[in-house]
Write a protein that holds these residues in place. Structure first.
Motif, short mmCIF file in Angstrom:
data_model
loop_
_atom_site.label_atom_id
_atom_site.label_comp_id
_atom_site.label_asym_id
_atom_site.label_seq_id
_atom_site.Cartn_x
_atom_site.Cartn_y
_atom_site.Cartn_z
N GLN A 1 8.09 -18.20 -22.43
CA GLN A 1 7.88 -19.39 -21.60
C GLN A 1 7.01 -20.42 -22.30
N ASN A 2 6.65 -20.15 -23.58
CA ASN A 2 5.83 -21.05 -24.39
C ASN A 2 4.42 -21.25 -23.82
N ILE A 3 3.88 -20.20 -23.19
CA ILE A 3 2.54 -20.25 -22.61
C ILE A 3 1.52 -19.63 -23.55
N VAL A 4 1.92 -18.57 -24.26
CA VAL A 4 1.05 -17.92 -25.23
C VAL A 4 1.80 -17.73 -26.54
N GLU A 5 1.03 -17.48 -27.59
CA GLU A 5 1.59 -17.12 -28.88
C GLU A 5 1.01 -15.76 -29.26
N ILE A 6 1.87 -14.77 -29.45
CA ILE A 6 1.43 -13.46 -29.93
C ILE A 6 1.31 -13.58 -31.45
N ILE A 7 0.12 -13.38 -31.95
CA ILE A 7 -0.13 -13.53 -33.38
C ILE A 7 0.16 -12.23 -34.12
N SER A 8 -0.22 -11.10 -33.51
CA SER A 8 -0.05 -9.83 -34.20
C SER A 8 -0.16 -8.67 -33.22
N ILE A 9 0.61 -7.62 -33.49
CA ILE A 9 0.46 -6.35 -32.78
C ILE A 9 0.45 -5.27 -33.85
N GLN A 10 -0.69 -4.58 -33.97
CA GLN A 10 -0.84 -3.56 -35.00
C GLN A 10 -1.41 -2.29 -34.40
N LYS A 11 -0.79 -1.16 -34.70
CA LYS A 11 -1.35 0.13 -34.29
C LYS A 11 -2.60 0.39 -35.12
N LEU A 12 -3.66 0.82 -34.46
CA LEU A 12 -4.88 1.16 -35.18
C LEU A 12 -4.73 2.55 -35.79
N PRO A 13 -5.21 2.73 -37.02
CA PRO A 13 -4.98 4.01 -37.71
C PRO A 13 -5.79 5.18 -37.16
N LEU A 14 -6.92 4.90 -36.53
CA LEU A 14 -7.77 5.98 -36.02
C LEU A 14 -7.76 5.96 -34.50
N THR A 15 -7.88 7.14 -33.92
CA THR A 15 -7.89 7.23 -32.47
C THR A 15 -8.75 8.41 -32.04
N LEU A 16 -9.35 8.31 -30.88
CA LEU A 16 -10.15 9.41 -30.34
C LEU A 16 -9.30 10.37 -29.54
N SER A 17 -8.11 9.90 -29.15
CA SER A 17 -7.24 10.72 -28.30
C SER A 17 -5.78 10.46 -28.67
N PRO A 18 -4.98 11.50 -28.74
CA PRO A 18 -3.55 11.28 -29.02
C PRO A 18 -2.84 10.55 -27.88
N PHE A 19 -3.44 10.53 -26.71
CA PHE A 19 -2.83 9.87 -25.56
C PHE A 19 -3.32 8.44 -25.37
N ASN A 20 -4.27 8.03 -26.16
CA ASN A 20 -4.82 6.69 -26.01
C ASN A 20 -4.87 6.01 -27.37
N ARG A 21 -3.74 6.02 -28.08
CA ARG A 21 -3.65 5.41 -29.40
C ARG A 21 -3.61 3.90 -29.23
N LEU A 22 -4.68 3.27 -29.61
CA LEU A 22 -4.82 1.84 -29.37
C LEU A 22 -4.09 1.02 -30.42
N SER A 23 -3.65 -0.13 -30.00
CA SER A 23 -3.13 -1.16 -30.89
C SER A 23 -4.07 -2.36 -30.77
N LEU A 24 -4.06 -3.20 -31.77
CA LEU A 24 -4.77 -4.47 -31.70
C LEU A 24 -3.71 -5.53 -31.44
N ILE A 25 -3.80 -6.15 -30.28
CA ILE A 25 -2.85 -7.17 -29.86
C ILE A 25 -3.61 -8.49 -29.86
N ILE A 26 -3.24 -9.37 -30.77
CA ILE A 26 -3.94 -10.65 -30.93
C ILE A 26 -3.02 -11.76 -30.43
N TRP A 27 -3.56 -12.61 -29.55
CA TRP A 27 -2.77 -13.69 -29.01
C TRP A 27 -3.66 -14.87 -28.64
N LYS A 28 -3.03 -16.02 -28.45
CA LYS A 28 -3.77 -17.20 -28.00
C LYS A 28 -2.89 -18.00 -27.05
#
Length: 165
Positions: free
Chosen positions: A135-162
């Protein structure tokens, strides 16, 4: 730069950022008890970190995040049913950039999806952002899985947007 954490909990990230020489720090959380503890701790230790109660489902006060770097860390998982409104409030707040350290449900393994579904956790952050991008409201700059995690069920990604406003 001013850095704001939405869903700051007990303020651990603000303390880490302060120790890394960041000066303009703010944390917002729904928990009145957490914010009270944070305020007591920062006053006792003379730390220049601002903490306030804020419900992400409610419109933000004017200038709360405007022109600031905003981030979340495993807090939006609780916002499954209100994600469109949370994103609307963030967008309306006019941040400089948003960094979400959250699970990217759509690219997660089946076990993670089953776990999130069983807990009623968010499964729509990236999907909602992609709708807003179309809808041209936001721009997703990047979505990257983080290499380290404290839990196999909560594997975080870094989602950068503006916002595009």
């Amino acid at each position: 730069e001013s850095v704001v954490e939405l869903g700051c909990g007990l303020g651990v990230h603000q303390l880490l950022l302060h120790n890394a020489s960041f000066q303009k720090l703010e944390g917002y959380d729904l928990s009145k008890n957490a914010i009270l503890r944070n305020k007591e701790f920062t006053q006792k230790n003379n730390l220049p970190i601002k903490f306030e109660v804020q419900d992400l489902n409610q419109e933000f006060p004017e200038n709360m995040i405007e022109g600031k770097i905003v981030f979340t860390h495993a807090c939006l998982e609780q916002c499954h049913m209100i994600m469109p409104n949370v994103l609307k409030n963030i967008i309306k707040g006019k941040p400089k950039i948003v960094l979400n350290f959250e699970v990217d449900y759509d690219s997660a393994p089946m076990m993670v999806k089953k776990y999130f579904n069983s807990k009623g956790y968010q499964n729509n952050l990236v999907r909602e952002l992609k709708k807003l991008e179309k809808q041209n409201i936001v721009e997703i700059i990047s979505i990257q899985k983080l290499p380290l995690t404290l839990s196999p069920f909560n594997r975080l990604s870094l989602i950068i947007w503006k916002t595009k406003q």
